[in-house]
Design a protein around this motif. Structure first.
Motif, short mmCIF file in Angstrom:
data_model
loop_
_atom_site.label_atom_id
_atom_site.label_comp_id
_atom_site.label_asym_id
_atom_site.label_seq_id
_atom_site.Cartn_x
_atom_site.Cartn_y
_atom_site.Cartn_z
N ASN A 1 48.17 25.08 54.15
CA ASN A 1 46.98 25.77 54.65
C ASN A 1 46.30 24.98 55.75
OD1 ASN A 1 47.34 27.95 52.93
ND2 ASN A 1 46.09 27.04 51.31
N THR A 2 46.30 23.66 55.63
CA THR A 2 45.74 22.82 56.68
C THR A 2 46.58 22.94 57.94
OG1 THR A 2 44.81 21.28 55.07
CG2 THR A 2 45.11 20.44 57.31
N VAL A 3 47.89 22.95 57.79
CA VAL A 3 48.78 23.13 58.94
C VAL A 3 48.45 24.43 59.65
CG1 VAL A 3 51.18 23.53 59.66
CG2 VAL A 3 50.67 21.75 57.97
N ARG A 4 48.36 25.52 58.90
CA ARG A 4 48.08 26.83 59.49
C ARG A 4 46.70 26.87 60.13
NH1 ARG A 4 51.33 30.77 58.95
NH2 ARG A 4 49.77 32.41 58.86
N SER A 5 45.73 26.22 59.52
CA SER A 5 44.38 26.17 60.09
C SER A 5 44.39 25.43 61.43
CB SER A 5 43.43 25.47 59.12
OG SER A 5 42.17 25.29 59.70
N ARG A 6 45.11 24.34 61.49
CA ARG A 6 45.20 23.58 62.74
C ARG A 6 45.94 24.37 63.81
NH1 ARG A 6 46.20 17.44 60.43
NH2 ARG A 6 44.18 17.30 59.39
N LEU A 7 46.95 25.11 63.41
CA LEU A 7 47.67 25.95 64.37
C LEU A 7 46.80 27.09 64.89
CD1 LEU A 7 51.14 26.02 62.62
CD2 LEU A 7 50.59 24.91 64.80
N ARG A 8 45.97 27.66 64.01
CA ARG A 8 45.04 28.71 64.46
C ARG A 8 44.04 28.15 65.46
NH1 ARG A 8 45.69 30.49 59.15
NH2 ARG A 8 43.88 29.33 58.42
N THR A 9 43.58 26.91 65.22
CA THR A 9 42.67 26.26 66.16
C THR A 9 43.38 26.05 67.50
OG1 THR A 9 41.45 25.16 64.39
CG2 THR A 9 41.28 24.20 66.58
N ALA A 10 44.62 25.60 67.45
CA ALA A 10 45.41 25.39 68.67
C ALA A 10 45.58 26.71 69.43
CB ALA A 10 46.76 24.78 68.34
N GLU A 11 45.80 27.81 68.69
CA GLU A 11 45.93 29.12 69.33
C GLU A 11 44.67 29.45 70.14
OE1 GLU A 11 48.76 32.03 66.75
OE2 GLU A 11 46.74 31.73 65.96
N GLN A 12 43.51 29.19 69.55
CA GLN A 12 42.25 29.48 70.24
C GLN A 12 42.08 28.60 71.47
OE1 GLN A 12 39.36 28.93 67.15
NE2 GLN A 12 39.66 30.97 66.30
N VAL A 13 42.39 27.32 71.34
CA VAL A 13 42.24 26.39 72.46
C VAL A 13 43.20 26.73 73.59
CG1 VAL A 13 42.54 23.97 73.15
CG2 VAL A 13 41.33 24.51 71.03
N LEU A 14 44.45 27.04 73.23
CA LEU A 14 45.48 27.32 74.22
C LEU A 14 45.47 28.75 74.74
CD1 LEU A 14 48.44 25.45 72.47
CD2 LEU A 14 47.13 24.68 74.47
N GLY A 15 44.83 29.64 73.99
CA GLY A 15 44.85 31.05 74.37
C GLY A 15 46.23 31.66 74.23
N ARG A 16 47.00 31.17 73.25
CA ARG A 16 48.37 31.63 73.01
C ARG A 16 48.56 31.97 71.54
NH1 ARG A 16 48.49 31.68 77.78
NH2 ARG A 16 49.88 30.60 79.20
N ASP A 17 49.36 32.98 71.27
CA ASP A 17 49.74 33.33 69.91
C ASP A 17 50.95 32.48 69.54
OD1 ASP A 17 50.21 34.50 67.46
OD2 ASP A 17 51.08 36.32 68.30
N ILE A 18 50.75 31.49 68.66
CA ILE A 18 51.87 30.62 68.29
C ILE A 18 52.31 30.77 66.85
CG2 ILE A 18 51.44 28.92 70.09
CD1 ILE A 18 50.05 27.18 68.01
N LEU A 19 51.50 31.41 66.02
CA LEU A 19 51.88 31.56 64.62
C LEU A 19 52.93 32.63 64.40
CD1 LEU A 19 48.53 30.93 62.77
CD2 LEU A 19 50.62 29.59 62.62
N SER A 20 52.96 33.61 65.26
CA SER A 20 54.05 34.59 65.18
C SER A 20 55.07 34.18 66.23
CB SER A 20 53.54 36.01 65.42
OG SER A 20 52.99 36.12 66.71
N THR A 21 56.34 34.23 65.88
CA THR A 21 57.35 33.81 66.84
C THR A 21 57.31 34.73 68.04
OG1 THR A 21 59.01 35.11 65.69
CG2 THR A 21 58.88 32.78 65.12
N GLY A 22 57.42 34.14 69.18
CA GLY A 22 57.38 34.92 70.41
C GLY A 22 57.12 34.04 71.60
N ALA A 23 56.52 34.62 72.62
CA ALA A 23 56.33 33.92 73.90
C ALA A 23 55.51 32.66 73.76
CB ALA A 23 55.69 34.87 74.91
N GLY A 24 54.48 32.67 72.93
CA GLY A 24 53.62 31.49 72.78
C GLY A 24 54.40 30.28 72.28
N VAL A 25 55.21 30.46 71.27
CA VAL A 25 56.03 29.37 70.73
C VAL A 25 57.06 28.95 71.76
CG1 VAL A 25 57.65 28.71 68.92
CG2 VAL A 25 55.70 30.13 68.36
N HIS A 26 57.68 29.93 72.40
CA HIS A 26 58.69 29.65 73.42
C HIS A 26 58.10 28.78 74.53
CE1 HIS A 26 62.38 30.53 75.61
NE2 HIS A 26 61.64 30.77 76.68
#
Length: 76
Positions: free
Chosen positions: A23-48
């Protein structure tokens, strides 16, 4: 994020390796998504884009199969 990518986008494995909960990992990733403006938790362009950025900066070693992305499994 590198640990998460190296764990094939597996939050449970990432947490185990880092000594934190999934849950901490996912929370940190959600924070990174907001900072980066990218969707990284669902596989796709953001992760790529992240994988390529980490490769380009030398922060992530090239994988054995350059075409695979986190969460994708190679066929045997």
């Amino acid at each position: 994020m590198i640990a998460w990518i190296e764990a094939d986008a597996d939050a449970r494995l990432t947490g185990r390796r880092l000594g934190i909960s999934r849950n901490t990992v996912r929370s940190r990733l959600r924070t990174a998504e907001q900072v980066l403006g990218r969707d990284i938790l669902s596989t796709g362009a953001g992760v790529h884009e992240l994988v390529h950025a980490f490769h380009a900066t030398g922060r992530l070693a090239p994988s054995r199969t350059a075409s695979s992305q986190p969460g994708e499994r190679e066929e045997s």
